[in-house]
Design a protein around this motif. Structure first.
Motif, PDB file in Angstrom:
ATOM      1  N   PRO A   1       0.837  -1.208   0.000  1.00  0.00           N
ATOM      2  CA  PRO A   1       0.000   0.000   0.000  1.00  0.00           C
ATOM      3  C   PRO A   1       0.868   1.253   0.000  1.00  0.00           C
ATOM      4  N   ILE A   2       0.359   2.322  -0.556  1.00  0.00           N
ATOM      5  CA  ILE A   2       1.109   3.584  -0.565  1.00  0.00           C
ATOM      6  C   ILE A   2       0.336   4.689   0.147  1.00  0.00           C
ATOM      7  N   ASP A   3      -0.824   4.357   0.693  1.00  0.00           N
ATOM      8  CA  ASP A   3      -1.643   5.341   1.402  1.00  0.00           C
ATOM      9  C   ASP A   3      -2.492   4.615   2.442  1.00  0.00           C
ATOM     10  N   HIS A   4      -3.032   5.379   3.365  1.00  0.00           N
ATOM     11  CA  HIS A   4      -3.871   4.802   4.414  1.00  0.00           C
ATOM     12  C   HIS A   4      -5.084   5.691   4.650  1.00  0.00           C
ATOM     13  N   GLU A   5      -6.218   5.073   4.767  1.00  0.00           N
ATOM     14  CA  GLU A   5      -7.465   5.798   5.058  1.00  0.00           C
ATOM     15  C   GLU A   5      -8.146   5.182   6.272  1.00  0.00           C
ATOM     16  N   PRO A   6      -8.749   5.973   7.150  1.00  0.00           N
ATOM     17  CA  PRO A   6      -8.738   7.436   7.135  1.00  0.00           C
ATOM     18  C   PRO A   6      -7.399   7.988   7.621  1.00  0.00           C
ATOM     19  N   TRP A   7      -6.994   9.126   7.052  1.00  0.00           N
ATOM     20  CA  TRP A   7      -5.730   9.773   7.404  1.00  0.00           C
ATOM     21  C   TRP A   7      -6.020  10.853   8.445  1.00  0.00           C
ATOM     22  N   ASN A   8      -5.769  10.533   9.709  1.00  0.00           N
ATOM     23  CA  ASN A   8      -6.070  11.457  10.806  1.00  0.00           C
ATOM     24  C   ASN A   8      -4.782  12.161  11.214  1.00  0.00           C
ATOM     25  N   LYS A   9      -4.564  13.344  10.674  1.00  0.00           N
ATOM     26  CA  LYS A   9      -3.307  14.057  10.892  1.00  0.00           C
ATOM     27  C   LYS A   9      -3.035  14.322  12.373  1.00  0.00           C
ATOM     28  N   GLU A  10      -4.075  14.683  13.115  1.00  0.00           N
ATOM     29  CA  GLU A  10      -3.896  15.007  14.540  1.00  0.00           C
ATOM     30  C   GLU A  10      -3.491  13.770  15.336  1.00  0.00           C
ATOM     31  N   ALA A  11      -4.155  12.651  15.072  1.00  0.00           N
ATOM     32  CA  ALA A  11      -3.828  11.410  15.784  1.00  0.00           C
ATOM     33  C   ALA A  11      -2.431  10.921  15.414  1.00  0.00           C
ATOM     34  N   LEU A  12      -2.070  11.051  14.145  1.00  0.00           N
ATOM     35  CA  LEU A  12      -0.739  10.648  13.703  1.00  0.00           C
ATOM     36  C   LEU A  12       0.337  11.501  14.382  1.00  0.00           C
ATOM     37  N   PHE A  13       0.087  12.783  14.472  1.00  0.00           N
ATOM     38  CA  PHE A  13       1.064  13.673  15.112  1.00  0.00           C
ATOM     39  C   PHE A  13       1.210  13.343  16.590  1.00  0.00           C
ATOM     40  N   GLU A  14       0.117  13.016  17.252  1.00  0.00           N
ATOM     41  CA  GLU A  14       0.176  12.639  18.659  1.00  0.00           C
ATOM     42  C   GLU A  14       1.035  11.385  18.841  1.00  0.00           C
ATOM     43  N   ALA A  15       0.888  10.424  17.934  1.00  0.00           N
ATOM     44  CA  ALA A  15       1.708   9.209  17.989  1.00  0.00           C
ATOM     45  C   ALA A  15       3.173   9.529  17.715  1.00  0.00           C
ATOM     46  N   LEU A  16       3.412  10.435  16.782  1.00  0.00           N
ATOM     47  CA  LEU A  16       4.783  10.836  16.451  1.00  0.00           C
ATOM     48  C   LEU A  16       5.501  11.480  17.641  1.00  0.00           C
ATOM     49  N   ALA A  17       4.763  12.205  18.437  1.00  0.00           N
ATOM     50  CA  ALA A  17       5.356  12.889  19.585  1.00  0.00           C
ATOM     51  C   ALA A  17       5.947  11.904  20.589  1.00  0.00           C
TER      52      ALA A  17
END
Length: 355
Positions: A302-318
């Motif tokens: 896969p080259i993409d993921h849905e749904p793309w939740n930018k806020e949740a992803l950023f929280e995980a990145l932190a």
């Protein structure tokens, strides 16, 4: 084929050979004295290979016990670790005994963590059976388990005494499980090994082509991994190059729910997403994102993921281990076959999550 991971304190060999699982007894006998061995595996791999490995070890004079747990990333947690500790205690495992990790990346990470923490550390061996584990996670001594906050948040650096890779075990993988390992293989070609990238270009992307090229792509990948590990065992410098695609990829895994997106799939998504923004910022060469996208798609990643939740992803990145204060180290590919660390602020990282 054999590769040496020539670490000063704990050198070991990676053996890559079709049919080598049938020689497991003699392999272990060449590394360990007679002792009790706990095979740690999951219920799926255990049903396929645990008996074969156990009989090989018994024939070589070892006492053998088997602990298995429910397969999948969702089991890679401290709850399973505690069950393993209880099993080892009840079976009288001592500091002179050893553990063999038999399975994919989840098994290897968890079994390695158990071995490195039980009685402050007992020795262990890796027998990886998935492509992801064979090309990546079984080598280098990283162990770990997931928490609700982040993937691999709790872990250790502990090297195995050896790694035995039998590419024939790949034939029993499901199609999705085989293909996800190609995410890591593609990464190795991008960050260091142009010859590997060219081999991947020559393949048609089918399961048959992956199996036909298995020994070669495993060797190339392990060669890159072992060299980087020797240069930077504790992941403070060039070993970070191995994390290309992983920063965003780990966040995708965590937010989707562990096991929903497989690790190699998440790496592919992460490589494409990060490269697209890095290319826009002229940190990576024009057109490379399309090359990565096409390579991943050829192998069915896969080259993409849905749904793309930018806020949740950023929280995980932190919570990512590469985060330092208010900055994070990302990996870019300035040209095919090379990698570089690009340290940016967490605030700028938000730009890399824009669709």
């Amino acid at each position: 084929m054999k590769l040496r991971v020539d670490l000063p304190q704990s050198p070991y060999d990676i053996v890559i050979e079709n049919g080598s699982l049938g020689k497991v007894g003699s392999w272990v006998k060449g590394l360990w004295k007679p002792q009790k061995i706990a095979i740690i595996t999951d219920n799926h791999v255990g049903s396929l290979y645990a008996e074969k490995v156990k009989l090989g070890l018994l024939d070589a004079g070892f006492e053998v016990i088997v602990f298995d747990f429910l397969e999948g990333e969702a089991s890679k947690n401290l709850k399973t670790v505690n069950k393993a500790y209880e099993f080892l205690v009840k079976n009288g495992m001592t500091r002179s005994d050893g553990i063999i990790a038999l399975g994919g990346g989840v098994v290897g990470d968890l079994a390695g963590f158990v071995a490195s923490t039980y009685m402050r550390g007992i020795h262990f061996l890796q027998i990886p059976t998935s492509l992801t584990a064979q090309v990546d996670s079984s080598i280098g001594g990283k162990t770990g388990v997931n928490t609700p906050f982040a993937k691999n948040m709790v872990g250790t650096f502990t090297q195995p005494d050896g790694v035995l890779i039998d590419p024939e075990t790949l034939k029993t993988l499901g199609k999705r499980e085989l293909i996800e390992g190609m995410g890591e293989v593609v990464k190795y070609g991008l960050i260091e090994d142009v010859e590997l990238w060219q081999e991947l270009q020559s393949m048609d992307g089918s399961v048959e082509s992956i199996l036909a090229h298995a020994e070669s792509i495993i060797y190339h990948s392990c060669n890159v991994k072992s060299k980087v590990v020797v240069e930077d065992e504790l992941d403070n410098g060039v070993r970070l190059y191995l994390n290309f695609g992983h920063t965003i990829g780990h966040a995708v895994e965590a937010t989707a729910g562990y096991g929903k997106v497989m690790h190699g799939e998440a790496v592919a998504i992460g490589m494409v997403q990060l490269s697209r923004i890095a290319e826009q910022k002229e940190l990576m060469p024009a057109g490379i994102t399309n090359d990565i996208r096409e390579m991943c798609q050829k192998f069915g990643l896969p080259i993409d993921h849905e749904p793309w939740n930018k806020e949740a992803l950023f929280e995980a990145l932190a919570h990512d281990k590469k985060a330092r204060g208010k900055s994070i180290k990302t990996i870019i590919v300035p040209e095919l076959g090379s990698a570089a660390i690009n340290q940016i602020s967490l605030e700028e990282m938000k730009e890399y999550l824009e669709k």
